[in-house]
Design a protein around this motif. Structure first.
Motif, PDB file in Angstrom:
ATOM      1  N   THR A 149      13.694 -10.774   3.452  1.00  0.00           N
ATOM      2  CA  THR A 149      12.773 -11.598   4.222  1.00  0.00           C
ATOM      3  C   THR A 149      11.345 -11.122   3.986  1.00  0.00           C
ATOM      4  OG1 THR A 149      13.104 -10.165   6.160  1.00  0.00           O
ATOM      5  CG2 THR A 149      14.452 -12.140   6.018  1.00  0.00           C
ATOM      6  N   ALA A 150      10.460 -12.063   3.679  1.00  0.00           N
ATOM      7  CA  ALA A 150       9.021 -11.802   3.527  1.00  0.00           C
ATOM      8  C   ALA A 150       8.734 -10.545   2.710  1.00  0.00           C
ATOM      9  CB  ALA A 150       8.373 -11.699   4.911  1.00  0.00           C
ATOM     10  N   PRO A 151       9.239 -10.454   1.470  1.00  0.00           N
ATOM     11  CA  PRO A 151       9.005  -9.242   0.688  1.00  0.00           C
ATOM     12  C   PRO A 151       7.517  -9.031   0.407  1.00  0.00           C
ATOM     13  CG  PRO A 151       9.866 -10.995  -0.701  1.00  0.00           C
ATOM     14  CD  PRO A 151       9.982 -11.480   0.717  1.00  0.00           C
ATOM     15  N   MET A 152       7.124  -7.785   0.321  1.00  0.00           N
ATOM     16  CA  MET A 152       5.717  -7.415   0.152  1.00  0.00           C
ATOM     17  C   MET A 152       5.303  -7.569  -1.313  1.00  0.00           C
ATOM     18  SD  MET A 152       3.870  -3.820   1.187  1.00  0.00           S
ATOM     19  CE  MET A 152       4.395  -3.053  -0.363  1.00  0.00           C
ATOM     20  N   ILE A 153       5.136  -8.814  -1.754  1.00  0.00           N
ATOM     21  CA  ILE A 153       4.671  -9.091  -3.112  1.00  0.00           C
ATOM     22  C   ILE A 153       3.161  -8.954  -3.191  1.00  0.00           C
ATOM     23  CG2 ILE A 153       4.549 -10.837  -4.930  1.00  0.00           C
ATOM     24  CD1 ILE A 153       7.348  -9.701  -4.437  1.00  0.00           C
ATOM     25  N   ASP A 154       2.468  -9.430  -2.170  1.00  0.00           N
ATOM     26  CA  ASP A 154       1.017  -9.302  -2.056  1.00  0.00           C
ATOM     27  C   ASP A 154       0.667  -9.458  -0.587  1.00  0.00           C
ATOM     28  OD1 ASP A 154      -1.609  -8.958  -2.737  1.00  0.00           O
ATOM     29  OD2 ASP A 154      -1.823 -10.825  -3.871  1.00  0.00           O
ATOM     30  N   LEU A 155      -0.518  -8.984  -0.205  1.00  0.00           N
ATOM     31  CA  LEU A 155      -0.951  -9.091   1.179  1.00  0.00           C
ATOM     32  C   LEU A 155      -1.636 -10.432   1.407  1.00  0.00           C
ATOM     33  CD1 LEU A 155      -2.268  -5.483   1.816  1.00  0.00           C
ATOM     34  CD2 LEU A 155       0.021  -6.405   2.180  1.00  0.00           C
ATOM     35  N   CYS A 156      -1.578 -10.894   2.637  1.00  0.00           N
ATOM     36  CA  CYS A 156      -2.046 -12.232   2.962  1.00  0.00           C
ATOM     37  C   CYS A 156      -3.569 -12.309   3.006  1.00  0.00           C
ATOM     38  CB  CYS A 156      -1.471 -12.655   4.315  1.00  0.00           C
ATOM     39  SG  CYS A 156      -1.925 -14.317   4.815  1.00  0.00           S
ATOM     40  N   ARG A 157      -4.113 -13.287   2.314  1.00  0.00           N
ATOM     41  CA  ARG A 157      -5.540 -13.624   2.379  1.00  0.00           C
ATOM     42  C   ARG A 157      -6.428 -12.384   2.276  1.00  0.00           C
ATOM     43  NH1 ARG A 157      -3.369 -16.307   6.940  1.00  0.00           N
ATOM     44  NH2 ARG A 157      -2.849 -18.494   6.530  1.00  0.00           N
ATOM     45  N   LEU A 158      -6.093 -11.521   1.360  1.00  0.00           N
ATOM     46  CA  LEU A 158      -6.829 -10.270   1.218  1.00  0.00           C
ATOM     47  C   LEU A 158      -8.097 -10.513   0.403  1.00  0.00           C
ATOM     48  CD1 LEU A 158      -6.613  -7.268   1.929  1.00  0.00           C
ATOM     49  CD2 LEU A 158      -5.588  -6.894  -0.308  1.00  0.00           C
ATOM     50  N   ARG A 159      -9.237 -10.428   1.069  1.00  0.00           N
ATOM     51  CA  ARG A 159     -10.503 -10.609   0.380  1.00  0.00           C
ATOM     52  C   ARG A 159     -10.910  -9.300  -0.297  1.00  0.00           C
ATOM     53  NH1 ARG A 159     -14.784 -13.166   4.400  1.00  0.00           N
ATOM     54  NH2 ARG A 159     -15.901 -13.407   2.414  1.00  0.00           N
ATOM     55  N   TYR A 160     -11.572  -9.437  -1.411  1.00  0.00           N
ATOM     56  CA  TYR A 160     -12.087  -8.267  -2.139  1.00  0.00           C
ATOM     57  C   TYR A 160     -10.965  -7.279  -2.463  1.00  0.00           C
ATOM     58  CZ  TYR A 160     -16.098 -10.301   0.266  1.00  0.00           C
ATOM     59  OH  TYR A 160     -17.010 -11.177   0.778  1.00  0.00           O
ATOM     60  N   ALA A 161      -9.838  -7.807  -2.935  1.00  0.00           N
ATOM     61  CA  ALA A 161      -8.670  -6.960  -3.194  1.00  0.00           C
ATOM     62  C   ALA A 161      -8.992  -5.853  -4.193  1.00  0.00           C
ATOM     63  CB  ALA A 161      -7.511  -7.819  -3.700  1.00  0.00           C
ATOM     64  N   ARG A 162      -9.687  -6.192  -5.262  1.00  0.00           N
ATOM     65  CA  ARG A 162      -9.985  -5.176  -6.279  1.00  0.00           C
ATOM     66  C   ARG A 162     -10.841  -4.052  -5.701  1.00  0.00           C
ATOM     67  NH1 ARG A 162     -11.673  -7.040 -12.222  1.00  0.00           N
ATOM     68  NH2 ARG A 162      -9.537  -7.845 -11.958  1.00  0.00           N
ATOM     69  N   ALA A 163     -11.825  -4.423  -4.881  1.00  0.00           N
ATOM     70  CA  ALA A 163     -12.682  -3.401  -4.267  1.00  0.00           C
ATOM     71  C   ALA A 163     -11.879  -2.517  -3.318  1.00  0.00           C
ATOM     72  CB  ALA A 163     -13.837  -4.065  -3.535  1.00  0.00           C
ATOM     73  N   LEU A 164     -10.974  -3.119  -2.558  1.00  0.00           N
ATOM     74  CA  LEU A 164     -10.163  -2.335  -1.624  1.00  0.00           C
ATOM     75  C   LEU A 164      -9.209  -1.405  -2.368  1.00  0.00           C
ATOM     76  CD1 LEU A 164      -9.410  -5.061   1.054  1.00  0.00           C
ATOM     77  CD2 LEU A 164     -10.897  -3.072   1.294  1.00  0.00           C
ATOM     78  N   ARG A 165      -8.672  -1.877  -3.474  1.00  0.00           N
ATOM     79  CA  ARG A 165      -7.828  -0.994  -4.293  1.00  0.00           C
ATOM     80  C   ARG A 165      -8.632   0.210  -4.768  1.00  0.00           C
ATOM     81  NH1 ARG A 165      -5.066  -5.454  -8.369  1.00  0.00           N
ATOM     82  NH2 ARG A 165      -3.615  -6.385  -6.872  1.00  0.00           N
ATOM     83  N   GLY A 166      -9.839  -0.061  -5.243  1.00  0.00           N
ATOM     84  CA  GLY A 166     -10.689   1.027  -5.721  1.00  0.00           C
ATOM     85  C   GLY A 166     -11.059   1.991  -4.613  1.00  0.00           C
ATOM     86  N   LEU A 167     -11.326   1.465  -3.419  1.00  0.00           N
ATOM     87  CA  LEU A 167     -11.662   2.322  -2.280  1.00  0.00           C
ATOM     88  C   LEU A 167     -10.493   3.220  -1.913  1.00  0.00           C
ATOM     89  CD1 LEU A 167     -13.490   3.170   0.061  1.00  0.00           C
ATOM     90  CD2 LEU A 167     -12.603   1.212   1.366  1.00  0.00           C
ATOM     91  N   ALA A 168      -9.284   2.647  -1.845  1.00  0.00           N
ATOM     92  CA  ALA A 168      -8.109   3.456  -1.499  1.00  0.00           C
ATOM     93  C   ALA A 168      -7.892   4.565  -2.521  1.00  0.00           C
ATOM     94  CB  ALA A 168      -6.875   2.568  -1.406  1.00  0.00           C
ATOM     95  N   ARG A 169      -8.037   4.236  -3.806  1.00  0.00           N
ATOM     96  CA  ARG A 169      -7.868   5.239  -4.854  1.00  0.00           C
ATOM     97  C   ARG A 169      -8.915   6.328  -4.723  1.00  0.00           C
ATOM     98  NH1 ARG A 169      -5.378   8.196  -7.836  1.00  0.00           N
ATOM     99  NH2 ARG A 169      -4.110   7.862  -5.984  1.00  0.00           N
ATOM    100  N   SER A 170     -10.171   5.941  -4.453  1.00  0.00           N
ATOM    101  CA  SER A 170     -11.254   6.916  -4.329  1.00  0.00           C
ATOM    102  C   SER A 170     -11.031   7.846  -3.144  1.00  0.00           C
ATOM    103  CB  SER A 170     -12.597   6.193  -4.178  1.00  0.00           C
ATOM    104  OG  SER A 170     -12.894   5.429  -5.320  1.00  0.00           O
ATOM    105  N   LEU A 171     -10.583   7.296  -2.028  1.00  0.00           N
ATOM    106  CA  LEU A 171     -10.330   8.130  -0.853  1.00  0.00           C
ATOM    107  C   LEU A 171      -9.190   9.112  -1.107  1.00  0.00           C
ATOM    108  CD1 LEU A 171     -10.683   5.464   1.992  1.00  0.00           C
ATOM    109  CD2 LEU A 171     -12.274   7.313   1.448  1.00  0.00           C
ATOM    110  N   CYS A 172      -8.172   8.681  -1.855  1.00  0.00           N
ATOM    111  CA  CYS A 172      -7.079   9.601  -2.205  1.00  0.00           C
ATOM    112  C   CYS A 172      -7.603  10.746  -3.080  1.00  0.00           C
ATOM    113  CB  CYS A 172      -5.964   8.850  -2.927  1.00  0.00           C
ATOM    114  SG  CYS A 172      -4.959   7.808  -1.856  1.00  0.00           S
ATOM    115  N   VAL A 173      -8.389  10.404  -4.065  1.00  0.00           N
ATOM    116  CA  VAL A 173      -8.955  11.429  -4.967  1.00  0.00           C
ATOM    117  C   VAL A 173      -9.843  12.394  -4.185  1.00  0.00           C
ATOM    118  CG1 VAL A 173     -10.502  11.778  -6.927  1.00  0.00           C
ATOM    119  CG2 VAL A 173      -8.783   9.970  -7.013  1.00  0.00           C
ATOM    120  N   SER A 174     -10.462  11.898  -3.120  1.00  0.00           N
ATOM    121  CA  SER A 174     -11.349  12.732  -2.297  1.00  0.00           C
ATOM    122  C   SER A 174     -10.586  13.602  -1.302  1.00  0.00           C
ATOM    123  CB  SER A 174     -12.336  11.839  -1.535  1.00  0.00           C
ATOM    124  OG  SER A 174     -13.117  11.084  -2.429  1.00  0.00           O
ATOM    125  N   GLY A 175      -9.259  13.537  -1.308  1.00  0.00           N
ATOM    126  CA  GLY A 175      -8.455  14.373  -0.426  1.00  0.00           C
ATOM    127  C   GLY A 175      -8.134  13.756   0.907  1.00  0.00           C
TER     128      GLY A 175
END
Length: 337
Positions: A149-175
């Motif tokens: 049911t409702a598999p997580m293929i993509d998030l709903c109406r996610l604006r600026y997805a590429r920027a958010l991906r980059g932010l999450a990656r940067s925060l992980c790299v920052s510890g």
């Protein structure tokens, strides 16, 4: 079936056996199992979504028992009664979705192969569905058929997805991988939030039941995802965007999408399913994200699709035996400790 029979947090389908299994990296996972009274049609493994827990699926377990299936439910690492991967119990953290593949393998080796009755089927929700799609693509799916049911293929109406991906990656790299994701809600579990405006279900009784379960056993709940979980989810969903990913899955999948989903993206689910060799998508109008926690008319549509898809289930339109009665008297499944 009326939801009121399961409103009491202490009221579970009888015959429950609870055990713990250990993944290859030593993570400890809580597993619960039930055996149907007679005429077993196989074992259905219920694999929840992010932040969920075994107790939330008692009603579903009873309905599966009533259909003649043994049932196994597992808490993924980082949630429910399983090992936490961060220092705060409300943080459902992982670094990579490959960790969940280790959970699946532990389920197969320590719980299903030694103790469960074949054939093995899966019923997965949201994150659980994404994990099984990933396993099937890698040739590691050991289930005969999978309903999700409702598999997580993509998030709903996610604006600026590429920027958010980059932010999450940067925060992980920052510890900051184990910090709560900014703006995601902090440590408070969603069932303790007001019903009005929730994106999960339109059924107030079932939503209230979730809140009572969490209030009775707060240790099983988690709050918002961590930055690391979000980064890992983005990396998996990015792989789903490749059209060849879906085409390289050959196991039979029934995908049931929610027409009013505000958590995951229903058009992305429908597109993904259309590319699959043995996948079928059914979209339920008016359903919010947690279809199995929805109103009875919506759930009835789900069960009709499930019964038509899983061999051994009652014929579509047939009434399953009373689930609670079918659950009584069965010998519990033995689990490794």
């Amino acid at each position: 079936m009326s939801a009121e029979r399961y409103d009491d947090p202490g009221l579970r389908p009888p015959g429950m056996s609870v055990g713990r299994i250990r993944a290859a990296d030593k993570a400890t996972l809580r597993v619960a199992a039930w055996r149907t009274q007679e005429g077993c049609a196989g074992t259905v493994c219920v694999l929840p979504g992010r932040g969920e827990f075994i107790e939330k699926y008692y009603e579903v377990v009873a309905e599966l028992l009533g259909r003649g299936f043994d049932v196994v439910v597992m808490d993924w690492r980082g949630q429910g009664g399983s090992t936490r991967q961060a220092d705060h119990p409300a943080k459902g953290h992982i670094d990579d979705f490959s960790a969940y593949q280790r959970d699946l393998e532990a389920l197969r080796v320590e719980a299903l192969e030694p103790y469960a009755r074949r054939p093995f089927y899966a019923l997965a929700h949201s994150m659980g569905g994404a994990i099984l799609l990933d396993a099937a693509h890698a040739g590691r799916c050991f289930f005969e058929r999978v309903a999700t049911t409702a598999p997580m293929i993509d998030l709903c109406r996610l604006r600026y997805a590429r920027a958010l991906r980059g932010l999450a990656r940067s925060l992980c790299v920052s510890g900051l991988a184990k910090a709560f994701a900014p703006g995601a809600g902090g440590p408070k579990p969603y069932p303790l939030k007001p019903f009005a405006g929730n994106p999960i279900t339109s059924d107030p009784g079932r939503y209230a039941r979730m809140g009572r379960l969490v209030a009775a056993s707060p240790e099983i709940a988690v709050g918002a995802p961590t930055v690391g979980w979000v980064d890992a989810a983005f990396r998996l969903m990015w792989r789903f965007e490749n059209p060849d990913f879906a085409r390289e899955i050959f196991e039979p999948f029934l995908i049931v999408a929610a027409g009013d989903d505000r958590v995951v993206d229903t058009p992305a689910i429908e597109t993904f399913a259309a590319r699959m060799k043995a996948g079928r998508c059914v979209t339920l109008r008016g359903a919010r994200h947690e279809i199995l926690m929805e109103r009875d008319p919506i759930r009835a549509q789900f069960w009709a699709a499930f019964d038509a898809f899983i061999p051994g289930a009652p014929a579509q339109g047939a009434r399953a035996p009373d689930a609670a009665a079918a659950a009584g008297g069965g010998a519990p499944v033995a689990l490794g400790s």
